[in-house]
Enzyme design. Structure first.
Site, PDB file in Angstrom:
ATOM      1  N   ASP A  94      38.513  33.832  38.623  1.00 24.24           N
ATOM      2  CA  ASP A  94      39.933  33.562  38.847  1.00 24.24           C
ATOM      3  C   ASP A  94      40.572  33.858  37.498  1.00 24.24           C
ATOM      4  O   ASP A  94      40.433  33.064  36.565  1.00 24.24           O
ATOM      5  CB  ASP A  94      40.185  32.114  39.253  1.00 24.24           C
ATOM      6  CG  ASP A  94      41.655  31.899  39.598  1.00 24.24           C
ATOM      7  OD1 ASP A  94      42.506  32.487  38.905  1.00 24.24           O
ATOM      8  OD2 ASP A  94      41.954  31.166  40.548  1.00 24.24           O
ATOM      9  N   HIS A  95      41.238  35.000  37.396  1.00 21.52           N
ATOM     10  CA  HIS A  95      41.628  35.442  36.051  1.00 21.52           C
ATOM     11  C   HIS A  95      42.631  34.499  35.389  1.00 21.52           C
ATOM     12  O   HIS A  95      42.807  34.523  34.191  1.00 21.52           O
ATOM     13  CB  HIS A  95      42.109  36.901  36.055  1.00 21.52           C
ATOM     14  CG  HIS A  95      43.425  37.106  36.715  1.00 21.52           C
ATOM     15  ND1 HIS A  95      43.560  37.366  38.048  1.00 21.52           N
ATOM     16  CD2 HIS A  95      44.683  37.086  36.211  1.00 21.52           C
ATOM     17  CE1 HIS A  95      44.829  37.500  38.338  1.00 21.52           C
ATOM     18  NE2 HIS A  95      45.541  37.333  37.246  1.00 21.52           N
ATOM     19  N   HIS A 153      44.743  30.495  42.328  1.00 21.73           N
ATOM     20  CA  HIS A 153      45.362  30.370  41.003  1.00 21.73           C
ATOM     21  C   HIS A 153      46.082  29.028  40.811  1.00 21.73           C
ATOM     22  O   HIS A 153      45.867  28.329  39.823  1.00 21.73           O
ATOM     23  CB  HIS A 153      46.365  31.497  40.758  1.00 21.73           C
ATOM     24  CG  HIS A 153      45.767  32.862  40.892  1.00 21.73           C
ATOM     25  ND1 HIS A 153      44.521  33.172  40.420  1.00 21.73           N
ATOM     26  CD2 HIS A 153      46.248  34.001  41.430  1.00 21.73           C
ATOM     27  CE1 HIS A 153      44.266  34.446  40.671  1.00 21.73           C
ATOM     28  NE2 HIS A 153      45.299  34.965  41.292  1.00 21.73           N
TER      29      HIS A 153
HETATM   30  P1  NAP Z   1      40.596  49.783  44.768  1.00 26.78           P
HETATM   31  O1  NAP Z   1      41.565  50.381  43.823  1.00 26.78           O
HETATM   32  O2  NAP Z   1      40.743  50.035  46.224  1.00 26.78           O
HETATM   33  O3  NAP Z   1      39.137  50.239  44.295  1.00 26.78           O
HETATM   34  C1  NAP Z   1      38.008  50.020  45.068  1.00 26.78           C
HETATM   35  C2  NAP Z   1      36.808  50.626  44.371  1.00 26.78           C
HETATM   36  O4  NAP Z   1      35.679  50.418  45.188  1.00 26.78           O
HETATM   37  C3  NAP Z   1      36.929  52.118  44.125  1.00 26.78           C
HETATM   38  O5  NAP Z   1      36.311  52.434  42.911  1.00 26.78           O
HETATM   39  C4  NAP Z   1      36.148  52.711  45.289  1.00 26.78           C
HETATM   40  O6  NAP Z   1      35.722  53.983  44.942  1.00 26.78           O
HETATM   41  C5  NAP Z   1      35.038  51.681  45.407  1.00 26.78           C
HETATM   42  N1  NAP Z   1      34.425  51.654  46.735  1.00 26.78           N
HETATM   43  C6  NAP Z   1      35.056  51.572  47.929  1.00 26.78           C
HETATM   44  N2  NAP Z   1      34.141  51.586  48.923  1.00 26.78           N
HETATM   45  C7  NAP Z   1      32.925  51.684  48.344  1.00 26.78           C
HETATM   46  C8  NAP Z   1      31.598  51.746  48.841  1.00 26.78           C
HETATM   47  N3  NAP Z   1      31.329  51.738  50.153  1.00 26.78           N
HETATM   48  N4  NAP Z   1      30.596  51.810  47.958  1.00 26.78           N
HETATM   49  C9  NAP Z   1      30.836  51.850  46.619  1.00 26.78           C
HETATM   50  N5  NAP Z   1      32.064  51.784  46.092  1.00 26.78           N
HETATM   51  C10 NAP Z   1      33.100  51.716  46.953  1.00 26.78           C
HETATM   52  O7  NAP Z   1      40.530  48.195  44.615  1.00 26.78           O
HETATM   53  P2  NAP Z   1      40.889  47.324  43.314  1.00 26.78           P
HETATM   54  O8  NAP Z   1      42.354  47.056  43.328  1.00 26.78           O
HETATM   55  O9  NAP Z   1      40.293  47.938  42.119  1.00 26.78           O
HETATM   56  O10 NAP Z   1      40.199  45.928  43.675  1.00 26.78           O
HETATM   57  C11 NAP Z   1      38.809  45.720  43.529  1.00 26.78           C
HETATM   58  C12 NAP Z   1      38.530  44.247  43.784  1.00 26.78           C
HETATM   59  O11 NAP Z   1      39.244  43.477  42.829  1.00 26.78           O
HETATM   60  C13 NAP Z   1      39.000  43.746  45.153  1.00 26.78           C
HETATM   61  O12 NAP Z   1      38.134  42.735  45.595  1.00 26.78           O
HETATM   62  C14 NAP Z   1      40.368  43.144  44.844  1.00 26.78           C
HETATM   63  O13 NAP Z   1      40.722  42.150  45.777  1.00 26.78           O
HETATM   64  C15 NAP Z   1      40.093  42.552  43.487  1.00 26.78           C
HETATM   65  N6  NAP Z   1      41.290  42.364  42.667  1.00 26.78           N
HETATM   66  C16 NAP Z   1      42.038  43.430  42.279  1.00 26.78           C
HETATM   67  C17 NAP Z   1      43.150  43.224  41.473  1.00 26.78           C
HETATM   68  C18 NAP Z   1      43.984  44.374  40.983  1.00 26.78           C
HETATM   69  O14 NAP Z   1      44.882  44.136  40.192  1.00 26.78           O
HETATM   70  N7  NAP Z   1      43.722  45.583  41.399  1.00 26.78           N
HETATM   71  C19 NAP Z   1      43.509  41.927  41.077  1.00 26.78           C
HETATM   72  C20 NAP Z   1      42.707  40.849  41.491  1.00 26.78           C
HETATM   73  C21 NAP Z   1      41.613  41.085  42.277  1.00 26.78           C
HETATM   74  P3  NAP Z   1      35.235  55.073  46.045  1.00 26.78           P
HETATM   75  O15 NAP Z   1      36.278  55.092  47.110  1.00 26.78           O
HETATM   76  O16 NAP Z   1      35.104  56.345  45.278  1.00 26.78           O
HETATM   77  O17 NAP Z   1      33.927  54.596  46.541  1.00 26.78           O
END
Ligand code: NAP
Length: 484
Positions: free
Chosen positions: A177-178, A240
């Protein structure tokens, strides 16, 4: 004052989802910043992974661009960036398939701290945990870092905990939880438990009420599909705001140790009373300032999901009986501001005249932006004319008080990743904490679903629905201003 950087031991960090938004905006620039400040050893390795086929050089180019766009410090230090990029490599893996894992086995080293960061959608957490185990990558020394959301209700959180527990011990699981990584949030504990001043007053005898506000100016920002199934209660309140509430309300732990702190936080969550329907206000933002309204943003014109929630909670224990906790969070509000305000009671016996009774001490802890703390105290208004009282802030912005060392304070993600490497779980949620938080949240959500509750609308750039103001006015109180 010079900030002290204590290097961590060497490590291999594998970032599943290494090409995603979180990796690009936070994880990779954050790791570089820690390297730039001297915390990451020369021989540490960072391995990106996702389905996309790319070679090490392409991943390094991706990371360089991320650093240049998002790193606060050192983004212009080309030599240092080049040095950092040498640590990076990339392995293409589909989390749902079997290819690539052998390559990963070769990329990581036995005998060094190994962390796997699950920066992917939650539906992949179980699959990755299982495959790490299957491919002998999950020994007792490794750690996994799990992003939010951790489940969408109690049952799914239990299921996820059970799945992870098949392959990893609780001491290996770091649920992020950042908010817990933010400097002020930790300072909250320092203020409470490092000073003699506040703790004696930290109870219902002296505290009138506590307000926690997490206000955003952004809308759902392209996350509409996910957000409409989640809403402010699940996306923000359950994690949060709940974590902030725990830190402000918990009993002093016997020591600053991961289980001692988390035991106390858990007790707070378990002591939360049920929330009556008339103590909850849900809202949806309307179009304004050139932006869409919530329903257009999520492309669901019948959506009943809330982009704003305010509620009045009670902690049913000896310390807090009778002290309400007002919590609110929402999108497209007037300003981006997160604050915890401890509003003390008025003095019992005014001696300076009628007016005096209306003054209160308020301890305000600003989580973002401009992290800092201020304490409102009542003094005599300067000049002639007798004892006229006025409330003034004793402001302690970290940037002002601590100078350059405050500027180099690590971002929440940086701090948390370094804690993972150090094996310090204090700022991560334990499985039972997450389940307890859902156990409190679920009946609230079930209640409004059963009543087919429709959120009130609110204007973009406002403080939320009018009913949110009424929630406090009924108690003869008012929200603090939402100020940047
Ligand atoms: P995102 O931009 O959609 O990135 C998802 C990543 O997962 C990509 O690198 C994607 O690359 C990879 N991926 C998807 N399907 C995959 C598979 N089957 N096998 C291996 N890799 C796979 O999502 P994100 O925003 O970075 O979020 C990631 C996590 O952090 C989520 O749980 C989100 O809820 C959490 N989070 C994000 C934020 C934020 O600010 N972004 C904040 C808090 C929490 P490929 O499609 O090339 O596989």
């Amino acid at each position: 004052m010079v900030s002290r950087v204590i290097p961590v031991e060497t490590f291999d960090l594998v970032i599943f989802g290494g090409t995603g938004d979180l990796a690009r905006r936070k994880i990779l620039p954050g790791l570089y910043r820690r390297f730039w400040s001297g915390q990451i050893p020369e021989d540490a390795r960072i391995i990106g992974s996702s389905r996309k086929e790319m070679d090490d050089e392409a991943f390094r180019a991706f990371t360089r661009a991320a650093i240049e766009e998002f790193a606060v410090d050192g983004a212009g230090d080309k030599a240092k960036i080049a040095e950092f990029l040498k640590k990076l490599s990339y392995v293409a893996i589909d989390a749902l398939g079997e290819n690539g894992w052998d390559k990963l086995s070769v990329a990581v080293r036995p005998g060094v701290v190994r962390a796997y960061y699950f920066s992917v959608g939650p539906s992949l957490f179980g699959a990755i945990a299982e495959r790490l185990h299957k491919h002998n990558l999950a020994d007792d020394d490794c750690r996994i870092v799990v992003e939010k959301p951790f489940g969408h209700d109690l049952d799914s959180a239990r299921e996820l905990n059970a799945t992870l527990a098949q392959f990893f011990k609780e001491t290996q699981i770091y649920r992020i939880d950042h908010y817990l990584g933010k400097e002020t949030v930790q300072n909250l504990m320092a203020i409470r438990f490092g000073n003699v001043l506040f703790e004696p007053l930290w109870n219902s005898q002296y505290v009138d009420h506590i307000q926690i506000t997490v206000a955003e100016t952004v809308g759902v920002e392209g996350r509409g599909g996910y957000y409409d199934k989640s809403g402010a209660m699940r996306d923000m309140m359950q994690n949060h705001l709940m974590q902030l509430l725990c830190l402000i309300a918990m009993e002093p732990p016997s020591k600053f140790d991961h289980d001692a702190v988390r035991d106390e936080k858990l007790k707070v969550i378990r002591a939360l009373g049920d929330v009556a329907p008339h103590h909850i206000v849900r809202g949806q933002y309307l179009a304004g300032d050139g932006n869409n309204g919530y329903r257009e943003d999520v492309e669901n014109e019948r959506s009943h999901t809330e982009s704003f929630i305010a509620l009045k909670a009670q902690i049913e224990n000896w310390r807090w009986a009778g002290t309400p906790f007002y919590l609110r969070t929402g999108k497209r509000l007037k300003a981006r501001a997160s604050e915890i305000a401890v509003v003390f009671k008025e003095i019992q016996h005014p001696i300076f005249g009628q007016e005096e009774g209306h003054h209160r001490n308020i301890l305000s802890i600003r989580v973002q932006p401009n992290e800092g703390i201020d304490l409102t105290v009542t003094i005599k208004e300067p000049g002639p004319g007798g004892m006229r009282l006025v409330d003034v802030p004793l402001d302690m912005s970290f940037a002002d008080a601590l100078g350059p060392s405050a500027e180099s304070v690590p971002d929440a993600y940086e701090r948390l990743i370094m804690d993972v490497i150090r094996g310090n779980q204090t700022l991560f949620m334990r499985g039972d904490e997450v389940e307890a938080a859902w156990a409190w949240t679920d009946p609230i959500i079930d209640g409004w679903q059963a009543r087919n509750d429709v959120p009130k609308t609110y204007d973009t750039g406002s403080t939320g629905p009018v009913d949110s103001e009424m929630l406090l006015q009924r108690d003869k109180r008012s929200w603090r201003e939402i100020e940047p």
